[in-house]
Design an enzyme around this catalytic site. Structure first.
Site, short mmCIF file in Angstrom:
data_model
loop_
_atom_site.label_atom_id
_atom_site.label_comp_id
_atom_site.label_asym_id
_atom_site.label_seq_id
_atom_site.Cartn_x
_atom_site.Cartn_y
_atom_site.Cartn_z
N LYS A 1 7.60 -4.11 6.01
CA LYS A 1 7.38 -3.71 4.62
C LYS A 1 8.71 -3.22 4.05
O LYS A 1 9.37 -2.35 4.63
CB LYS A 1 6.34 -2.59 4.55
CG LYS A 1 4.93 -3.05 4.94
CD LYS A 1 3.94 -1.92 4.79
CE LYS A 1 2.50 -2.42 4.80
NZ LYS A 1 2.00 -2.76 6.13
N LYS B 1 -9.58 -5.01 7.36
CA LYS B 1 -9.30 -3.59 7.45
C LYS B 1 -10.36 -2.94 8.34
O LYS B 1 -11.53 -2.79 7.94
CB LYS B 1 -9.30 -2.96 6.05
CG LYS B 1 -8.08 -3.37 5.24
CD LYS B 1 -6.82 -2.85 5.89
CE LYS B 1 -5.57 -3.55 5.43
NZ LYS B 1 -4.40 -3.19 6.21
MG MG Z 1 -0.79 -3.21 8.67
#
Ligand code: MG
Length: 369
Positions: free
Chosen positions: A265, A165
């Site tokens: 997603k 991240k």
């Molecule tokens: Mg991503």
């Protein structure tokens, strides 16, 4: 088969590691998840789940999911839940947009279709490829050395694909990528996911600084055009995530050669039905995928497993086992990670049974629920 009722449950999912941090100073400590039950006159029920990554990641939030489900569900009473396209068309007719609201409802209908037909959802989505498929592990934003150390920790748990991240200070992010890359072994995959956190000039600086590092760059900037500019400047494999929210964006990105991989997603695109359409299109176009959701517990992990397992392995970069990140189990029978890999259930439907004692009393009842 006809839908006689819809119920929804709210459940909190704390994280084993305490918190999850990504770009823009965002973090979540306890996920707010919603489980949906769709009940039928055949005496069987199907279950789905929606769990946004907090309210700041996508245009989605947990209370909005429940409000939206309360809006849509009355329009589904009396419909046949096994007619997935008809169901999705109805949902799109009664509520424009809000794909995440429809995701758990669609997922529950797939569970019902599987139970009614005696088939696992992976088979209904096209069939299983092999015994299992690889997972990636997200590495929460932290100091460069701390993040690099997590590569070794997660590899010891079997993972070989690591998603850093980033999307913070570009100098710190360059250090994060170099520190983590130094810990890689042959066969490992490193992805630097900025989650829209860089401006275009920052992203180009980072892309330049990692030209000789074996790393994928994911969603550097907020807008598609900015990402495309970075992509055209970079020599690294490129992933688009947040901006790929429907089939039109896949086609646009394909036409522009804007990405090598998309992050698919389930709730971002509105459920398994629409995710399958995008998955199959990407297979035809040769675009690889990471298949996952915004977050979730056992039911979303099961749904991810069915979609990922029915995806040709050469185009499945990885998937996610969210149920291993959280401390609460909401369903029996959910897939469990083995040596960094996951397999879908061979039972009918999603192959899960909700733990009703964990879910508690419904927060929403519509029809005969
Ligand atoms: Mg991503």
């Amino acid at each position: 088969m006809r839908i006689t009722g819809v119920s929804a449950y709210r459940i909190e999912l704390p994280l084993h590691e305490g918190s999850y941090k990504w770009s823009g100073g965002n973090s979540v400590e306890v996920f707010d998840s919603t489980v949906v039950g769709i009940h039928s006159d055949a005496g069987i029920s199907g279950y789905g789940e929606i769990c946004p990554l907090g309210p700041a990641y996508l245009p989605a939030y947990a209370a909005g999911a429940r409000t939206g489900i309360a809006e849509v569900a009355p329009h589904l009473l009396g419909m046949d839940p096994t007619e997935l396209q008809v169901m999705n068309r109805r949902m799109d007719q009664v509520l424009r947009g809000h794909p995440y609201v429809k995701s758990a409802l669609d997922m529950a209908c797939w569970d019902l279709l599987g139970k009614a037909s005696g088939q696992p959802v992976a088979v209904l989505l096209g069939g299983r490829y092999g015994d299992d498929f690889p997972l990636y592990r997200a590495i929460s934003q932290d100091a460069p050395d701390e993040m690099a150390d997590k590569v070794g920790l997660y590899r010891s748990q079997g993972y070989t694909k690591f998603q850093l991240k980033v999307g913070g200070n570009p100098d710190t992010d360059i250090a994060r990528i170099h520190a983590a890359a130094a810990k890689l072994k042959t066969g490992d995959v490193l992805i630097a996911d900025a989650n829209t956190g860089w401006t275009q000039h920052q992203a180009i600086r980072v892309a330049d600084a990692v030209r000789d590092v074996d790393v994928y760059l994911e969603q550097p900037c907020l807008h598609y055009e900015e990402c495309l500019a970075v992509r055209q400047h970079s020599n690294r494999p490129f992933v688009l995530d947040e901006v790929i929210d429907d089939v039109h964006m896949v086609l646009r990105g394909y036409a522009d050669r804007a990405m090598d991989v998309i992050n698919l997603k389930i709730s971002k695109v509105g459920g398994l039905t629409k995710a399958r359409q995008i998955r199959d299109l990407c297979v035809s176009l040769g675009i690889a995928m990471t298949i996952e959701d915004t977050w979730g517990g056992d039911i979303i992990t099961a749904a991810i497993a069915h979609l990922a397992h029915s995806t040709p392995p050469e185009l499945l970069l990885s998937a996610t086992d969210f149920n291993s990140y959280v401390t609460v189990s909401i369903a029996e029978g959910a897939p469990q990670r083995t040596n960094g890999r996951l397999t879908s259930s061979t039972g009918p439907g999603l192959g899960i049974q909700p733990r009703m004692d964990v879910l508690g009393e419904p927060v929403l009842r519509i029809g005969m629920a």
